[in-house]
Design a protein around this motif. Sequence first.
Motif, PDB file in Angstrom:
ATOM      1  N   SER A  49       6.882  72.571  41.615  1.00  0.00           N
ATOM      2  CA  SER A  49       5.904  73.549  41.126  1.00  0.00           C
ATOM      3  C   SER A  49       5.244  72.998  39.865  1.00  0.00           C
ATOM      4  O   SER A  49       5.887  72.329  39.044  1.00  0.00           O
ATOM      5  CB  SER A  49       6.584  74.885  40.819  1.00  0.00           C
ATOM      6  N   MET A  50       3.962  73.309  39.700  1.00  0.00           N
ATOM      7  CA  MET A  50       3.195  72.814  38.562  1.00  0.00           C
ATOM      8  C   MET A  50       2.371  73.961  37.983  1.00  0.00           C
ATOM      9  O   MET A  50       2.038  74.940  38.675  1.00  0.00           O
ATOM     10  CB  MET A  50       2.244  71.696  38.994  1.00  0.00           C
ATOM     11  N   VAL A  51       2.036  73.839  36.710  1.00  0.00           N
ATOM     12  CA  VAL A  51       1.044  74.719  36.103  1.00  0.00           C
ATOM     13  C   VAL A  51      -0.072  73.860  35.540  1.00  0.00           C
ATOM     14  O   VAL A  51       0.120  72.673  35.216  1.00  0.00           O
ATOM     15  CB  VAL A  51       1.635  75.598  34.983  1.00  0.00           C
ATOM     16  N   ALA A  52      -1.253  74.457  35.454  1.00  0.00           N
ATOM     17  CA  ALA A  52      -2.394  73.844  34.772  1.00  0.00           C
ATOM     18  C   ALA A  52      -2.809  74.774  33.651  1.00  0.00           C
ATOM     19  O   ALA A  52      -2.703  76.006  33.778  1.00  0.00           O
ATOM     20  CB  ALA A  52      -3.553  73.625  35.748  1.00  0.00           C
ATOM     21  N   TYR A  53      -3.297  74.195  32.561  1.00  0.00           N
ATOM     22  CA  TYR A  53      -3.666  75.050  31.434  1.00  0.00           C
ATOM     23  C   TYR A  53      -4.761  74.407  30.605  1.00  0.00           C
ATOM     24  O   TYR A  53      -4.938  73.186  30.592  1.00  0.00           O
ATOM     25  CB  TYR A  53      -2.449  75.375  30.567  1.00  0.00           C
ATOM     26  N   THR A  54      -5.510  75.254  29.923  1.00  0.00           N
ATOM     27  CA  THR A  54      -6.603  74.801  29.070  1.00  0.00           C
ATOM     28  C   THR A  54      -6.815  75.807  27.951  1.00  0.00           C
ATOM     29  O   THR A  54      -6.569  77.004  28.133  1.00  0.00           O
ATOM     30  CB  THR A  54      -7.908  74.635  29.875  1.00  0.00           C
ATOM     31  N   ILE A  55      -7.242  75.323  26.814  1.00  0.00           N
ATOM     32  CA  ILE A  55      -7.757  76.207  25.768  1.00  0.00           C
ATOM     33  C   ILE A  55      -9.267  76.199  25.911  1.00  0.00           C
ATOM     34  O   ILE A  55      -9.912  75.153  25.788  1.00  0.00           O
ATOM     35  CB  ILE A  55      -7.310  75.743  24.372  1.00  0.00           C
ATOM     36  N   GLN A  56      -9.821  77.356  26.194  1.00  0.00           N
ATOM     37  CA  GLN A  56     -11.235  77.412  26.547  1.00  0.00           C
ATOM     38  C   GLN A  56     -12.153  77.153  25.359  1.00  0.00           C
ATOM     39  O   GLN A  56     -13.246  76.624  25.527  1.00  0.00           O
ATOM     40  CB  GLN A  56     -11.543  78.765  27.199  1.00  0.00           C
ATOM     41  N   ASN A  57     -11.711  77.504  24.171  1.00  0.00           N
ATOM     42  CA  ASN A  57     -12.503  77.218  22.976  1.00  0.00           C
ATOM     43  C   ASN A  57     -12.047  75.876  22.418  1.00  0.00           C
ATOM     44  O   ASN A  57     -11.128  75.798  21.615  1.00  0.00           O
ATOM     45  CB  ASN A  57     -12.351  78.312  21.927  1.00  0.00           C
ATOM     46  N   THR A  58     -12.670  74.801  22.871  1.00  0.00           N
ATOM     47  CA  THR A  58     -12.228  73.465  22.470  1.00  0.00           C
ATOM     48  C   THR A  58     -12.667  73.108  21.058  1.00  0.00           C
ATOM     49  O   THR A  58     -12.251  72.073  20.526  1.00  0.00           O
ATOM     50  CB  THR A  58     -12.770  72.410  23.452  1.00  0.00           C
ATOM     51  N   ARG A  59     -13.503  73.924  20.436  1.00  0.00           N
ATOM     52  CA  ARG A  59     -13.863  73.680  19.030  1.00  0.00           C
ATOM     53  C   ARG A  59     -12.782  74.200  18.099  1.00  0.00           C
ATOM     54  O   ARG A  59     -12.288  73.483  17.238  1.00  0.00           O
ATOM     55  CB  ARG A  59     -15.207  74.323  18.699  1.00  0.00           C
ATOM     56  N   SER A  60     -12.430  75.460  18.249  1.00  0.00           N
ATOM     57  CA  SER A  60     -11.466  76.069  17.332  1.00  0.00           C
ATOM     58  C   SER A  60     -10.022  75.844  17.772  1.00  0.00           C
ATOM     59  O   SER A  60      -9.106  75.995  16.962  1.00  0.00           O
ATOM     60  CB  SER A  60     -11.726  77.568  17.226  1.00  0.00           C
ATOM     61  N   MET A  61      -9.812  75.493  19.050  1.00  0.00           N
ATOM     62  CA  MET A  61      -8.466  75.409  19.635  1.00  0.00           C
ATOM     63  C   MET A  61      -7.717  76.727  19.436  1.00  0.00           C
ATOM     64  O   MET A  61      -6.505  76.754  19.199  1.00  0.00           O
ATOM     65  CB  MET A  61      -7.681  74.238  19.041  1.00  0.00           C
ATOM     66  N   ASP A  62      -8.445  77.826  19.539  1.00  0.00           N
ATOM     67  CA  ASP A  62      -7.890  79.166  19.371  1.00  0.00           C
ATOM     68  C   ASP A  62      -6.953  79.453  20.545  1.00  0.00           C
ATOM     69  O   ASP A  62      -7.386  79.519  21.699  1.00  0.00           O
ATOM     70  CB  ASP A  62      -9.030  80.183  19.311  1.00  0.00           C
ATOM     71  N   VAL A  63      -5.671  79.648  20.261  1.00  0.00           N
ATOM     72  CA  VAL A  63      -4.676  79.837  21.309  1.00  0.00           C
ATOM     73  C   VAL A  63      -4.932  81.123  22.095  1.00  0.00           C
ATOM     74  O   VAL A  63      -4.492  81.253  23.241  1.00  0.00           O
ATOM     75  CB  VAL A  63      -3.257  79.815  20.705  1.00  0.00           C
ATOM     76  N   SER A  64      -5.667  82.053  21.506  1.00  0.00           N
ATOM     77  CA  SER A  64      -5.968  83.283  22.244  1.00  0.00           C
ATOM     78  C   SER A  64      -6.863  83.016  23.447  1.00  0.00           C
ATOM     79  O   SER A  64      -6.997  83.862  24.335  1.00  0.00           O
ATOM     80  CB  SER A  64      -6.633  84.315  21.324  1.00  0.00           C
ATOM     81  N   THR A  65      -7.486  81.836  23.503  1.00  0.00           N
ATOM     82  CA  THR A  65      -8.328  81.488  24.659  1.00  0.00           C
ATOM     83  C   THR A  65      -7.570  80.631  25.673  1.00  0.00           C
ATOM     84  O   THR A  65      -8.169  80.058  26.577  1.00  0.00           O
ATOM     85  CB  THR A  65      -9.594  80.737  24.210  1.00  0.00           C
ATOM     86  N   LEU A  66      -6.228  80.555  25.532  1.00  0.00           N
ATOM     87  CA  LEU A  66      -5.411  79.784  26.463  1.00  0.00           C
ATOM     88  C   LEU A  66      -5.446  80.399  27.856  1.00  0.00           C
ATOM     89  O   LEU A  66      -5.282  81.606  28.018  1.00  0.00           O
ATOM     90  CB  LEU A  66      -3.961  79.734  25.952  1.00  0.00           C
ATOM     91  N   GLN A  67      -5.633  79.567  28.849  1.00  0.00           N
ATOM     92  CA  GLN A  67      -5.596  79.987  30.250  1.00  0.00           C
ATOM     93  C   GLN A  67      -4.531  79.157  30.961  1.00  0.00           C
ATOM     94  O   GLN A  67      -4.545  77.926  30.902  1.00  0.00           O
ATOM     95  CB  GLN A  67      -6.960  79.768  30.923  1.00  0.00           C
ATOM     96  N   VAL A  68      -3.584  79.835  31.606  1.00  0.00           N
ATOM     97  CA  VAL A  68      -2.513  79.165  32.349  1.00  0.00           C
ATOM     98  C   VAL A  68      -2.552  79.665  33.786  1.00  0.00           C
ATOM     99  O   VAL A  68      -2.687  80.866  34.036  1.00  0.00           O
ATOM    100  CB  VAL A  68      -1.126  79.461  31.734  1.00  0.00           C
ATOM    101  N   GLN A  69      -2.422  78.733  34.729  1.00  0.00           N
ATOM    102  CA  GLN A  69      -2.456  79.108  36.145  1.00  0.00           C
ATOM    103  C   GLN A  69      -1.514  78.201  36.928  1.00  0.00           C
ATOM    104  O   GLN A  69      -1.172  77.102  36.485  1.00  0.00           O
ATOM    105  CB  GLN A  69      -3.876  78.960  36.703  1.00  0.00           C
ATOM    106  N   PRO A  70      -1.085  78.645  38.132  1.00  0.00           N
ATOM    107  CA  PRO A  70      -0.372  77.721  39.013  1.00  0.00           C
ATOM    108  C   PRO A  70      -1.319  76.583  39.403  1.00  0.00           C
ATOM    109  O   PRO A  70      -2.551  76.756  39.430  1.00  0.00           O
ATOM    110  CB  PRO A  70      -0.021  78.580  40.231  1.00  0.00           C
ATOM    111  N   TRP A  71      -0.751  75.432  39.691  1.00  0.00           N
ATOM    112  CA  TRP A  71      -1.582  74.301  40.141  1.00  0.00           C
ATOM    113  C   TRP A  71      -0.955  73.689  41.383  1.00  0.00           C
ATOM    114  O   TRP A  71       0.165  73.175  41.343  1.00  0.00           O
ATOM    115  CB  TRP A  71      -1.706  73.254  39.047  1.00  0.00           C
ATOM    116  N   SER A  72      -1.684  73.803  42.470  1.00  0.00           N
ATOM    117  CA  SER A  72      -1.198  73.294  43.753  1.00  0.00           C
ATOM    118  C   SER A  72      -2.411  73.094  44.648  1.00  0.00           C
ATOM    119  O   SER A  72      -3.558  73.312  44.236  1.00  0.00           O
ATOM    120  CB  SER A  72      -0.224  74.296  44.391  1.00  0.00           C
ATOM    121  N   GLU A  73      -2.167  72.690  45.878  1.00  0.00           N
ATOM    122  CA  GLU A  73      -3.282  72.546  46.822  1.00  0.00           C
ATOM    123  C   GLU A  73      -3.954  73.898  47.069  1.00  0.00           C
ATOM    124  O   GLU A  73      -5.170  73.955  47.316  1.00  0.00           O
ATOM    125  CB  GLU A  73      -2.777  71.956  48.145  1.00  0.00           C
ATOM    126  N   SER A  74      -3.182  74.976  46.973  1.00  0.00           N
ATOM    127  CA  SER A  74      -3.735  76.321  47.202  1.00  0.00           C
ATOM    128  C   SER A  74      -4.357  76.917  45.944  1.00  0.00           C
ATOM    129  O   SER A  74      -5.185  77.823  46.037  1.00  0.00           O
ATOM    130  CB  SER A  74      -2.624  77.263  47.698  1.00  0.00           C
TER     131      SER A  74
END
Length: 430
Positions: free
Chosen positions: A307-332
């Motif tokens: 099992s894998m997860v993928a994640y990103t901080i959407q505000n790449t300027r401030s690196m504000d953790v409140s904009t963190l997005q975490v999701q499963p990562w798979s073929e589906s």
Amino acid sequence: MPNVFPPGGTEGISDFHRITGWPIIGHNRYWSNNTDYARQNGGNYDFSDTNYQMVVPLEQKFWNYLLSTSKKWGLAVYEQDWLYSEFNGVPLLTQNISMAREWLLQMGRAASAANLTIQYCMAYPRHALQSVEIPSVTQIRASSDYVPSIIGPIQWRIGASSVLAHALSLAPFKDNFWTTPVQAGASTGPGSRDDAVWREAVVATLSTGPVTPADGIPYQNKELIMRSCRSDGLLLNPARPATATDLQFKGNAFGSSFGSVGQLWTTYSKVGSRRFDHIFAAETKNTLQLRPSTLTLDKPQRSPNQSMVAYTIQNTRSMDVSTLQVQPWSESFPITLHPLSSIHAFDLWHTAPVEYNGIAILGELNKWVPVNSKRIQDIQIDDENLHVIVAGAAGEEVTFYFASTQSEPATVNSNSCKIASTGTCKILSS
């Protein structure tokens, strides 16, 4: 420059090196026909024909002298710039079948003898290929010069050129960059600005080459600079350079039906047997889905049951953790990249394996490369926790984030520790 490095000359630089302990990169543009080293000008060494503006030294003993004496004032890396200009400007290098090779071999031998390394700059591919014979060459400029501008410099696009550099075991260097967009009194003129300094910083870090902020002294953005390293300055970069994907080459050649129209690079970090992928996308013009089967860099060995997860901080300027997005990562459950509306914007995604207890390490979310073998010494697992042994400078506060995937959506929490005098500390996932 006595006013910068008193009392001036190599003595001043030597004092600077002794006080700071910093290694020095010495930059050399080209050899002028009026160089004092040339025997033709009263010096001690043979150079090529001084009737031409550019010349090259012809004797091994010159390089031995130059680099061994420079080592004494702190030189660690010798940067040979203007390689293609010298190649074209010194007739001997194109009229003699072996002289261009011998020129670089002499330089390399002297560097190895002095325990120095070399960076090639403004190199033709032939110079890069020649480095195969010269182990002291460890890095190469993969871009043109950095010049701040309103639309942002374009020389950061090094994903394609880094493919060749990495194949030759050279670290790609993207050149210097600002960390503050506007800087009064800049040598590049009063209209100079760079609204893409965040992109410059992440590209430099992902390159695995030198990370070289070039701000005026009052304009250094410490927070942005520290996204690349530990508090002691050790770079937290990936295991190999970020390079352009097949999807980028196909998309830009044949259109969005075949891949990514824009810049799409990948790299990864490894901690023991665990692999953590990093995905950089910029100038994206089409929607694209990235599955584990599409990230084939160095043929990762992934178990079908992992099992894998993928994640990103959407505000790449401030690196504000409140904009963190975490999701499963798979073929589906692929990562979905969307077109970017700003020419300065970029996406930075990471992936992480989920351990048997359902927890994944997201790492230091205030770093461009959040999970790194230079930070993590060991990972221990029990039924309820991950125990992460982290390294750093004594007194450094380190915060790690973790995702628990036992519920949907995943729950994220963080814990911190302070590096002890031993150089390590332990962080628990809960």
